[in-house]
Motif scaffolding. Structure first.
Motif, PDB file in Angstrom:
ATOM      1  N   ALA A   1      31.232   2.127  47.928  1.00 17.57           N
ATOM      2  CA  ALA A   1      29.919   1.949  48.555  1.00 17.57           C
ATOM      3  C   ALA A   1      29.900   0.700  49.431  1.00 17.57           C
ATOM      4  O   ALA A   1      29.261   0.692  50.502  1.00 17.57           O
TER       5      ALA A   1
ATOM      6  N   ARG B   1      31.612   1.689  52.594  1.00 20.59           N
ATOM      7  CA  ARG B   1      30.733   2.534  53.414  1.00 20.59           C
ATOM      8  C   ARG B   1      29.699   1.683  54.146  1.00 20.59           C
ATOM      9  O   ARG B   1      29.422   1.913  55.337  1.00 20.59           O
ATOM     10  N   ARG B   2      29.134   0.715  53.447  1.00 15.68           N
ATOM     11  CA  ARG B   2      28.129  -0.139  54.082  1.00 15.68           C
ATOM     12  C   ARG B   2      28.744  -0.975  55.196  1.00 15.68           C
ATOM     13  O   ARG B   2      28.151  -1.149  56.270  1.00 15.68           O
TER      14      ARG B   2
ATOM     15  N   GLU C   1      25.440   1.815  55.992  1.00 14.30           N
ATOM     16  CA  GLU C   1      24.608   2.598  55.098  1.00 14.30           C
ATOM     17  C   GLU C   1      24.813   2.158  53.649  1.00 14.30           C
ATOM     18  O   GLU C   1      25.931   2.186  53.147  1.00 14.30           O
TER      19      GLU C   1
ATOM     20  N   SER D   1      24.189   2.665  49.560  1.00 13.01           N
ATOM     21  CA  SER D   1      24.174   3.857  48.712  1.00 13.01           C
ATOM     22  C   SER D   1      23.496   3.590  47.375  1.00 13.01           C
ATOM     23  O   SER D   1      23.428   2.453  46.898  1.00 13.01           O
TER      24      SER D   1
END
Length: 403
Positions: free
Chosen positions: A188, A191-192, A197, A199
């Motif tokens: 996560a 991803r950020r 984004e 999560s």
């Protein structure tokens, strides 16, 4: 060497073992993990299970799963306590919890509320059976949810046993599930960083157990089988993939999956070249057709020599094998020592305890383990860093918000 998660801040509102074990991993990887405890402390603190020379009680479970964290005590049932928590979360990267959904909603720390206030924070939870379904609000423990409900206990219990086999040690499923949750959080964070984004992440004890048992679960589902037989007197089709008793009542585990590749040399170094020459045992198909006879020969062979001799014998062939070690032997395992998998943590007062390292190495180095926090040992320092002056801190203590 900088640790990989340095600069990451984690606020942990969790207790017992599963999610705290995740926080311990993140801490060893370099994250600043601030553990928020009620004034009475995480109940895991009460499990005294070891001694140091008869002098000091040691909560080894506590030490294992809360390594390297800072502790602040907050009564989250009070508005003033929740206000401090929100200040803590303002610059946090991860909010980590295992409180049950009704308790989270009552305290205003559920995912919807936290993410509405801090849209860039990663909200990570550890649950018993997952965030959806009729049991999503229920709690669970590794012994019942991971080990029992997840099909592991049944699968390691032999046919005819009086009772199912229990977990092999404390928090067995908790530590595996905590590792899975730590991996999800790292994903996560990536991803950020790459996509901007944040999560909401959840890992469950049941899901981790199913992941661990996926081969059997998939086959049982496909074949319509409830449980695979586990006879006590099982005869393996591949005699080179089995665990054998030695003459001195130790055990050697073989895992030579390419049996035909290793069989002739194994027989030679073991002093039984006649077994390889026997037409009944010439190849995998023949050994399968004569499984009982082949197994009896190999079992008797292992039973004829002590472990020390088998170590020397098996070292002369290329097949895969290892010794079934007791937990007290692992501290002297040459590979455990060479890779710093068991570390000594110094409390700074002459007290030291052993802790197993997080099994992740970066650039050839093991991550150093650190001691766990005393209850509320960083409360005042953390409050001061949030802008509370001495008078405000005293007021929080008088209110019973901070211990």
């Amino acid at each position: 060497m900088a640790r990989p998660l340095e600069g990451i801040k984690v606020v942990e509102v969790a207790m017992w073992a599963f999610v705290p074990a995740c926080g311990g991993i993140l801490s060893d990887l370099g994250a600043e993990v601030i553990k928020v405890e009620p004034p009475s402390g995480d109940p895991l603190r009460g499990l005294d299970i070891g001694e140091l020379g008869g002098r000091k009680r040691v909560d080894l479970s506590w030490e294992s799963y809360n390594r390297g964290k800072r502790s602040i005590t907050l009564d989250l049932k009070q508005e003033a306590g929740r206000a401090v928590l929100m200040k803590l979360a303002e610059d946090a990267d991860v909010f980590l919890t295992n409180l049950l959904p009704p308790a989270r909603r009552a305290m205003g720390i559920d995912a919807e509320t936290i993410r509405a206030r801090f849209p860039d924070i990663i909200y990570a939870s550890g649950s018993a059976t997952g965030p959806h379904g009729p049991d999503s609000a229920k709690g669970g423990y590794d012994a019942i949810t991971f080990w029992a409900r997840g099909g592991i206990s049944s699968s390691v219990t032999s046919d005819g046993d009086a009772a199912p086999v229990g977990p092999p040690g404390p928090a067995f499923g908790d530590t595996l599930s905590g590792s899975m949750l730590a991996g999800a959080i790292c994903a996560a964070l990536t991803r950020r960083a790459l996509h901007g984004e944040a999560s909401v992440v959840d890992v469950s004890l049941l899901g981790t157990a199913m992941w661990s048992m996926q081969r059997f679960i998939a086959q049982a589902t496909m074949d319509g089988v409830q449980r695979f037989p586990r006879p006590k007197d099982r005869v393996p089709y591949n005699v080179l993939s089995y665990t054998y008793r030695t003459a001195d009542d130790r055990f050697v585990a073989l895992c030579m999956l390419q049996a035909d590749k290793y069989w002739p040399r194994f027989c030679e170094v073991a002093g039984r070249p006649d077994l390889a020459a026997d037409p009944r045992f010439a190849d995998a198909a023949a050994r399968r057709d004569n499984a009982r006879a082949c197994f009896d020969e190999v079992a008797a062979l292992f039973a004829s020599k002590p472990l020390a001799e088998w170590r020397a014998i098996l070292a002369r062939q290329d097949g895969q094998w290892d010794v079934v070690q007791d937990v007290g032997e692992i501290q002297d395992d040459v590979q455990a020592r060479a890779n710093h998998l068991l570390q000594t943590v110094d409390y700074g007062d002459g007290t030291t305890i052993p802790l197993v390292a997080v099994p992740m190495m970066f650039d050839g180095q093991a991550m150093p383990a650190r001691r766990s926090p005393e209850l509320g040992d960083s409360s005042e320092a953390i409050l001061a860093s949030l802008g509370y002056d001495e008078e405000a801190i005293i007021d929080l203590k008088v209110q019973g918000v901070v211990f």
